[in-house]
Design an enzyme around this catalytic site. Structure first.
Site, PDB file in Angstrom:
ATOM      1  N   ASP A   1       8.047  -6.554   4.153  1.00 52.86           N
ATOM      2  CA  ASP A   1       8.619  -5.651   3.505  1.00 52.86           C
ATOM      3  C   ASP A   1       9.479  -4.855   4.047  1.00 52.86           C
ATOM      4  OD1 ASP A   1       7.140  -3.304   4.139  1.00 52.86           O
ATOM      5  OD2 ASP A   1       5.512  -3.800   3.381  1.00 52.86           O
TER       6      ASP A   1
ATOM      7  N   GLY B   1       0.544   5.700  -0.538  1.00 52.57           N
ATOM      8  CA  GLY B   1      -0.374   6.422  -0.600  1.00 52.57           C
ATOM      9  C   GLY B   1      -0.005   7.204  -1.655  1.00 52.57           C
TER      10      GLY B   1
ATOM     11  N   TYR C   1      -6.392   3.228   6.727  1.00 51.56           N
ATOM     12  CA  TYR C   1      -5.639   4.147   8.445  1.00 51.56           C
ATOM     13  C   TYR C   1      -6.723   3.422   9.090  1.00 51.56           C
ATOM     14  CZ  TYR C   1      -1.057   4.787   6.716  1.00 51.56           C
ATOM     15  OH  TYR C   1       0.241   4.735   6.714  1.00 51.56           O
TER      16      TYR C   1
ATOM     17  N   PRO D   1       0.785  -0.949   0.097  1.00 46.58           N
ATOM     18  CA  PRO D   1      -0.324   0.157  -0.298  1.00 46.58           C
ATOM     19  C   PRO D   1       0.920   1.468  -0.213  1.00 46.58           C
ATOM     20  CG  PRO D   1      -0.379  -0.735   1.805  1.00 46.58           C
ATOM     21  CD  PRO D   1       0.570  -2.021   1.055  1.00 46.58           C
TER      22      PRO D   1
ATOM     23  N   THR E   1      -2.822  -1.250   9.316  1.00 49.70           N
ATOM     24  CA  THR E   1      -1.839  -0.214   9.457  1.00 49.70           C
ATOM     25  C   THR E   1      -1.241  -0.064  10.512  1.00 49.70           C
ATOM     26  OG1 THR E   1      -1.082   0.184   7.044  1.00 49.70           O
ATOM     27  CG2 THR E   1       0.610   0.987   8.908  1.00 49.70           C
TER      28      THR E   1
ATOM     29  N   GLN F   1      -5.800  -1.780   2.223  1.00 55.47           N
ATOM     30  CA  GLN F   1      -5.148  -1.032   3.917  1.00 55.47           C
ATOM     31  C   GLN F   1      -6.262   0.217   4.026  1.00 55.47           C
ATOM     32  OE1 GLN F   1      -3.140   2.200   3.551  1.00 55.47           O
ATOM     33  NE2 GLN F   1      -3.156   2.245   6.164  1.00 55.47           N
TER      34      GLN F   1
ATOM     35  N   ARG G   1      10.178   4.930   6.877  1.00 55.66           N
ATOM     36  CA  ARG G   1       9.840   6.049   7.468  1.00 55.66           C
ATOM     37  C   ARG G   1       8.955   6.327   8.678  1.00 55.66           C
ATOM     38  NH1 ARG G   1       8.701   7.441   2.363  1.00 55.66           N
ATOM     39  NH2 ARG G   1       6.490   8.713   1.938  1.00 55.66           N
TER      40      ARG G   1
ATOM     41  N   SER H   1      -4.213   1.670  -0.728  1.00 62.47           N
ATOM     42  CA  SER H   1      -3.811   2.246   1.031  1.00 62.47           C
ATOM     43  C   SER H   1      -5.123   3.069   0.744  1.00 62.47           C
ATOM     44  CB  SER H   1      -2.423   3.391   0.121  1.00 62.47           C
ATOM     45  OG  SER H   1      -2.987   4.544   1.289  1.00 62.47           O
TER      46      SER H   1
ATOM     47  N   LYS I   1       0.413  -5.147   9.907  1.00 59.88           N
ATOM     48  CA  LYS I   1       0.792  -4.532   9.037  1.00 59.88           C
ATOM     49  C   LYS I   1       1.877  -3.542  10.116  1.00 59.88           C
ATOM     50  CE  LYS I   1       2.383  -2.080   4.714  1.00 59.88           C
ATOM     51  NZ  LYS I   1       2.503  -0.968   4.928  1.00 59.88           N
TER      52      LYS I   1
ATOM     53  N   HIS J   1       7.887   0.259   7.629  1.00 58.22           N
ATOM     54  CA  HIS J   1       7.589   1.169   6.474  1.00 58.22           C
ATOM     55  C   HIS J   1       8.146   1.321   5.708  1.00 58.22           C
ATOM     56  CE1 HIS J   1       3.373   3.343   6.575  1.00 58.22           C
ATOM     57  NE2 HIS J   1       4.258   4.179   6.208  1.00 58.22           N
TER      58      HIS J   1
HETATM   59  C1  LIG Z   1       5.271   7.007  -0.892  1.00 58.54           C
HETATM   60  C2  LIG Z   1       5.414   6.736   0.213  1.00 58.54           C
HETATM   61  C3  LIG Z   1       4.377   6.022   0.834  1.00 58.54           C
HETATM   62  C4  LIG Z   1       3.926   5.137   1.732  1.00 58.54           C
HETATM   63  N1  LIG Z   1       2.498   5.012   2.091  1.00 58.54           N
HETATM   64  C5  LIG Z   1       1.990   4.339   2.785  1.00 58.54           C
HETATM   65  C6  LIG Z   1       0.974   3.548   2.900  1.00 58.54           C
HETATM   66  O1  LIG Z   1      -0.352   4.855   3.040  1.00 58.54           O
HETATM   67  N2  LIG Z   1       0.320   3.230   3.934  1.00 58.54           N
HETATM   68  C7  LIG Z   1       1.428   1.552   4.418  1.00 58.54           C
HETATM   69  O2  LIG Z   1       0.113   1.069   5.441  1.00 58.54           O
HETATM   70  N3  LIG Z   1       1.890   1.615   3.916  1.00 58.54           N
HETATM   71  C8  LIG Z   1       2.800   3.492   3.274  1.00 58.54           C
HETATM   72  N4  LIG Z   1       4.288   3.412   3.221  1.00 58.54           N
HETATM   73  C9  LIG Z   1       5.065   1.569   3.197  1.00 58.54           C
HETATM   74  C10 LIG Z   1       5.179   1.044   1.958  1.00 58.54           C
HETATM   75  O3  LIG Z   1       3.700   0.295   2.318  1.00 58.54           O
HETATM   76  C11 LIG Z   1       6.174  -0.323   1.922  1.00 58.54           C
HETATM   77  O4  LIG Z   1       5.771  -0.574   3.781  1.00 58.54           O
HETATM   78  C12 LIG Z   1       7.485   0.374   2.186  1.00 58.54           C
HETATM   79  O5  LIG Z   1       7.317   1.124   0.774  1.00 58.54           O
HETATM   80  C13 LIG Z   1       8.405  -0.640   2.228  1.00 58.54           C
HETATM   81  O6  LIG Z   1       9.446  -0.006   2.086  1.00 58.54           O
HETATM   82  P1  LIG Z   1      10.710  -0.231   0.682  1.00 58.54           P
HETATM   83  O7  LIG Z   1       9.806   0.294  -0.464  1.00 58.54           O
HETATM   84  O8  LIG Z   1      11.311   0.304   1.116  1.00 58.54           O
HETATM   85  O9  LIG Z   1      10.175  -1.263   0.165  1.00 58.54           O
HETATM   86  C14 LIG Z   1       4.092   3.757   2.026  1.00 58.54           C
HETATM   87  C15 LIG Z   1       5.749   4.564   1.798  1.00 58.54           C
HETATM   88  C16 LIG Z   1       6.351   4.992   0.843  1.00 58.54           C
HETATM   89  C17 LIG Z   1       7.722   4.609   0.278  1.00 58.54           C
HETATM   90  O1  LIG Z   2       4.320   8.315   3.978  1.00 59.57           O
HETATM   91  C1  LIG Z   2       3.925   7.339   4.044  1.00 59.57           C
HETATM   92  O2  LIG Z   2       4.812   6.379   4.580  1.00 59.57           O
HETATM   93  C2  LIG Z   2       2.292   7.624   4.525  1.00 59.57           C
HETATM   94  O3  LIG Z   2       2.424   5.953   4.954  1.00 59.57           O
HETATM   95  C3  LIG Z   2       1.668   8.383   4.801  1.00 59.57           C
HETATM   96  C4  LIG Z   2      -0.172   7.902   5.426  1.00 59.57           C
HETATM   97  C5  LIG Z   2      -0.145   8.486   5.642  1.00 59.57           C
HETATM   98  C6  LIG Z   2      -1.086   9.763   5.651  1.00 59.57           C
HETATM   99  C7  LIG Z   2       0.753  10.634   4.859  1.00 59.57           C
HETATM  100  C8  LIG Z   2       1.198   9.801   4.888  1.00 59.57           C
END
Ligand SMILES: Cc1cc2nc3c(=O)[nH]c(=O)nc-3n(C[C@H](O)[C@H](O)[C@H](O)COP(=O)(O)O)c2cc1C
Ligand SMILES: O=C(O)C(=O)c1ccccc1
Length: 373
Positions: free
Chosen positions: A300, A86, A137, A84, A163, A135, A272, A113, A245, A269
């Site tokens: 992941d 976003g 939130y 997922p 998540t 996914q 992040r 997402s 997650k 994540h």
């Molecule tokens: C730009 C971006 C946005 C993301 N948004 C979400 C999200 O909306 N919900 C969520 O559960 N994880 C989110 N993630 C985390 C990803 O689902 C995943 O856990 C992560 O990208 C894995 O790490 P990798 O990209 O380094 O392999 C986001 C990751 C990135 C890079």
């Molecule tokens: O950027 C992200 O990693 C992310 O998961 C997220 C979720 C909600 C709002 C903004 C970013």
């Protein structure tokens, strides 16, 4: 475009990353690429893979290979799932719609997402024949939470992924310096602005007062009070499999089993959220042991190449989620870019499997890897 990229030999993760950087705004690129804090965990996620080495066997007839897996009774041709991610509108105007089409063409499940640019119904429309998971939130406004779940069920989503590592957003230096928040810009509003419960909370429609609508969205997006007992609320609202997650501790894996969760995703994540937390790969073995094969364990955070997939599966994952690699493909070349990234990764897993002396994903076991240094 895809052909141009192939002529330029855009094959691996760093190539795609560079192509993405050329095509999207610097702020969007920083947003996608960055980790939290000092990016210690972001780096650790990739470095953790270097410490495991594959110990191949030979003369095993690998002329025919099978990359398929089965999850929740459904067979998939590769061990990939699209993570997922976003606000995909910051990567490409077609955002999640392009990703959903690519996922369908490649027969790879897509986890949409909560903070998608397009609504979950629009995403479903682009991938009616494909496995889709939603996914969640968990919104501070629990009626929005249950409304999302109901909508996902109605639109044919096959699982709910909660998540759990996002009680609030991680501190990301580059975005803070830029003052860049795609959520505040409305890039993550697809599901909220189409939700009857969310809309009922506003005095004016988003079209009439976008600032107020986005303020409300940012206000309700997370539920920092969420705790284990609350999962029963979700169970009351859906019969779909529920996955968590963001599991990193074996004790949390045991609690997941105790609370009748149907699957766990080992993840930080993509580095992040909490900087300084352990690499996701370093959490995998113990979590998988705690789960003991009772429910699927997905993984992941750091998957970049074929051998990474082999290592994660050897440490106990049943499938891996692809994150940044496909978003870079999307940014570089829309739907075609996502498909190309998946094709490249598939070819890499296939070659890595054969060269490890294995003809099936099912034969990957802990014995094929050793820890170095
Ligand atoms: C730009 C971006 C946005 C993301 N948004 C979400 C999200 O909306 N919900 C969520 O559960 N994880 C989110 N993630 C985390 C990803 O689902 C995943 O856990 C992560 O990208 C894995 O790490 P990798 O990209 O380094 O392999 C986001 C990751 C990135 C890079
Ligand atoms: O950027 C992200 O990693 C992310 O998961 C997220 C979720 C909600 C709002 C903004 C970013």
């Amino acid at each position: 475009m895809a052909n141009d990229l192939l002529k330029k030999r855009v094959i691996n993760f760093t190539d795609w990353e560079q192509e993405a950087e050329k095509r999207i705004t610097p702020h969007a690129f920083t947003y996608i690429k960055s980790g939290a804090g000092n990016e210690e965990t972001l780096r650790a996620n990739e470095e953790a893979f270097y410490r495991w080495k594959i110990r191949p066997r030979f003369l095993k007839d690998v002329s025919e290979r099978n990359l398929s897996i089965t999850l929740f009774g459904k067979k998939h041709p590769t061990p990939f799932i699209l993570a997922p991610i976003g606000m995909q509108g910051i990567a490409h105007p077609e955002g999640e719609k392009a990703t959903a089409k690519a996922a369908q063409n490649m027969n790879v499940p897509f986890i949409a997402s909560s903070v998608s640019t397009y609504s979950l119904e629009e995403i479903a429309h682009e991938s009616v024949d494909n496995s889709r998971w939603f996914q969640l939130y968990w919104s501070k406004d629990w009626e929005i939470t249950s409304s999302f779940v109901k909508r996902a069920e109605q639109a044919g989503y096959e699982a709910i992924v909660v998540t759990i590592d996002t009680a609030l957003l991680g501190i990301r230096q580059g975005d803070l310096t830029h003052g860049y928040s795609p959520l505040k810009l409305g890039e993550g509003a697809g599901n909220y602005f189409s939700d009857p419960v969310f809309l009922s909370r506003l005095n004016e429609s988003p079209a009439a007062n976008i600032e107020a609508a986005l303020k409300e969205l940012v206000n309700v997006v997370y539920e920092p009070s969420l705790s284990w007992e609350d999962l029963s609320f979700l169970r009351k609202h859906t019969n779909l499999p529920i996955l968590l997650k963001g599991i990193l501790h074996p004790e949390d894996a045991r609690l997941a089993l105790e609370h009748s969760v149907d699957g766990v995703i080992v993840s930080n994540h993509g580095g992040r959220q909490l900087d300084g937390c352990i690499a996701a790969l370093d959490a995998l073995e113990e979590v998988a042991k705690a789960v003991g094969g009772k429910i699927p364990v997905l993984f992941d955070s750091g998957i970049r190449r074929g051998p990474d997939v082999i290592k994660a599966l050897a440490l106990g994952a049943d499938a891996v989620l692809i994150g940044r690699p496909y978003i870079y493909g999307l940014a570089a070349d829309g739907q075609m870019g996502v498909e190309q990234v998946l094709l490249n990764l598939g070819a890499d897993v296939d070659a890595s499997l054969a060269l490890s002396g294995l003809s099936s994903i099912k034969h990957i076991s802990p014995e094929i890897i050793v820890k170095k240094g």
